[in-house]
Design an enzyme around this catalytic site. Structure first.
Site, short mmCIF file in Angstrom:
data_model
loop_
_atom_site.label_atom_id
_atom_site.label_comp_id
_atom_site.label_asym_id
_atom_site.label_seq_id
_atom_site.Cartn_x
_atom_site.Cartn_y
_atom_site.Cartn_z
N GLY A 1 -49.01 30.93 -0.43
CA GLY A 1 -49.94 30.76 0.67
C GLY A 1 -50.41 29.33 0.81
O GLY A 1 -49.68 28.37 0.52
N GLY A 2 -51.65 29.17 1.24
CA GLY A 2 -52.21 27.84 1.46
C GLY A 2 -52.25 26.98 0.22
O GLY A 2 -52.26 25.75 0.30
N GLY B 1 -25.97 0.26 12.09
CA GLY B 1 -27.41 0.38 11.96
C GLY B 1 -27.85 0.76 10.57
O GLY B 1 -28.97 0.42 10.14
N ALA B 2 -26.99 1.47 9.84
CA ALA B 2 -27.34 1.86 8.47
C ALA B 2 -27.52 0.62 7.58
O ALA B 2 -28.37 0.62 6.68
CB ALA B 2 -26.27 2.78 7.90
#
Length: 530
Positions: free
Chosen positions: A185-186, A420-421
């Protein structure tokens, strides 16, 4: 009559301080014992240690100082008023790890299943505040069943206070979460907010909704480990940075990690005596890396050859394996290493690799750890799935992290550096302080074959022998734009170096950069791509 009431009533002479001390010792012993031998045996039967045993393994022997050991909850209803154990299911305090202060809290699963209530949460809030004020790392040993249902919204509010402090401490002190049992859960969001998450196979699980809920909602049948076990989070989701087979090994590795980290963002990591000669020649590197760009090799072997004594700690070893993030020492000083891994997906950058490296770069920058980037990247991974998954957005995370980093940064092009890498992998143009390359480097917009097909497509198409013409054009492109000294001639790398001198050059460069000072524009914070 409770045990403590019995102790108080039978203590002789209320005016006798010795009697009061005897009373205190009895109460302290009761708090130390916890819920009893039967609960301890049940914990051990699951293959799990108790909270105090875990703290004993984490901290230097005899250094633990406990905070609020006598704290008890004040809740009523649902039978809680009849069960008010000391510590309220969480042990908090501080001690030493390798002689340096570390704060810790550990859920005691034997008490309320480690579930968090109001008093339990208040103890955690206090120790977190103390860690932030003292400027020392915080380690949480998690083994709890979530919010204490009987205390309702008060328990939920306790989690909110933890999350708020996790966020306030981020980038200020190192935060390490060690998962030694269930976390559902949380409660799972607190570990996710910390810097590093450790898990133990078979005994620790993390998930927002458990297998029963998953089956009820989706019809999928799955076990707890299959849904949120250590290997799932270490290799599939990327939630966990480390996974180990037993608690002892796990906690020993937490100690090793702490030895590589500074106490806070105002300090540097501790220096260790360097027994490995700083000018050691790395002859083995000449045989580790093949010149041919298509041939794979293990970048880990390169890292081992360069760093002190071949020792390093890899982060997220089993997730996004096409990039390596590691902490090691060079010249006795901690350094963060980001490296493409040609052995996995040819070292290409994809969504997960970009996310993994970006967060590691941000961590190193926050805690004054210099960054060494080893580059052998053919580009970003193409494909519809990557584009629709947001490769632009995720790749920008890595770009943002490097551009924003002010710590010393050195990049080394080992072989390929395309498109771009190459720019994203801490090139000179995005702010690397020094950039080196081996004579095997190929820095270009793209590979020679692809470039030739674009630039010379008309000549190739009109040729009587397209294959021969293509080969000639490829050779021409390589000779003119991809030779090892092209980038150096234009100042895009500072030097082309002999691989055997790599360690010596890196050490001398880092020594020079140790006094680097860089300022960012005044701002509340940036807005990095998400």
């Amino acid at each position: 009559m409770t045990i403590i009431e019995d102790i108080v009533q039978t203590a002789p002479g209320t005016g006798d301080l010795r009697a009061r001390v005897a009373e205190l010792q009895a109460v302290q012993e009761l708090a130390q014992q916890g819920p009893g031998a039967q609960a301890t045996e049940a914990q051990h039967a699951k293959g799990k240690l108790t909270a105090r045993e875990r703290i004993g393994l984490l901290l230097d022997e005899g250094t633990f100082t406990e905070v609020e050991p006598l704290r008890r909850h004040r809740a009523t209803g649902f039978g809680l008023e009849a069960k008010r154990p000391y510590t309220d299911g969480v042990i908090t305090g501080w001690g030493l790890v390798h002689g340096r202060t570390v704060f810790v809290y550990a859920h005691d699963f034997r008490i309320f299943g480690g579930a968090l209530g109001e008093a339990h949460a208040t103890k955690i809030h206090k120790i977190m505040d103390m860690a932030i004020s003292a400027g020392a790392p915080l380690v949480s040993l998690n083994d709890g069943a979530g919010a204490r249902i009987q205390e309702g919204v008060s328990a939920l509010a306790g989690y909110g206070g933890i999350f708020q402090r996790n966020t306030r401490a981020s980038g200020v002190i190192p935060q390490i979460s060690v998962m030694l049992g269930p976390c559902a859960g949380g409660a799972a969001y607190s570990p996710a907010l910390t810097d590093f998450v450790f898990m133990v196979r078979e005994t620790s699980q993390m998930f927002i909704t458990g297998p029963d809920v998953v089956q009820a909602v989706t019809g999928e049948l799955i076990t707890q480990n299959g849904l949120g076990g250590a290997d799932v989070h270490a290799g599939v989701s990327g939630v966990s940075h480390f996974a180990y087979d037993d608690e002892q090994t796990c906690l020993e590795e937490v100690r090793y990690l702490l030895s590589l980290l500074p106490q806070n963002n105002r300090e540097t990591a501790p220096e260790e005596p360097a027994h490995d000669p700083v000018d050691r020649r790395c002859e083995r590197l000449l045989d580790l890396v093949p010149v041919e760009g298509q041939r794979p090799y293990d970048m880990r072997a390169v890292i081992e050859e360069i760093v002190d004594d071949g020792e390093y700690l890899e982060i997220h070893e089993h997730w996004a394996t096409n990039i390596i993030c590691a902490l090691a020492r060079l010249d006795g000083h901690t350094v963060g290493i980001v490296a493409n891994q040609p052995q996995s997906m040819a070292g290409v950058l994809d969504i997960h690799a970009s996310e993994k490296a970006a967060r590691f770069v941000q961590f190193c920058d926050a805690f004054n750890i210099p960054i060494l980037t080893l580059i052998d990247v053919p580009g970003f991974l193409p494909g519809v799935g990557q584009e629709h998954g947001g490769i632009i957005r995720h790749g920008a995370k890595l770009l943002y992290a490097y551009c924003n980093a002010t710590v010393p940064r050195i990049s080394l092009v080992i072989r390929k550096a395309y498109g771009g890498a190459y720019i994203v992998m801490d090139s000179r143009s995005v702010g690397a302080d020094l950039s080196f390359a081996w004579p095997s480097n190929e820095i270009a917009v793209m590979g020679a074959e692809g470039a030739a097909n674009v630039i010379f497509r008309r000549q190739i198409a009109d040729s009587d022998d397209p294959d021969e013409t293509r080969a000639e054009m490829v050779k021409q492109y390589k000779d003119e734009l991809m030779h090892p000294y092209y980038a150096a001639e234009r100042g895009l790398v500072d030097d082309v170096i002999d691989p055997v001198d790599t360690r010596d050059i890196l050490v001398r460069s880092l020594r020079m950069l140790r006094t680097k000072h860089a300022d960012l524009p005044v701002r509340k914070h940036g807005n990095p791509p998400q």
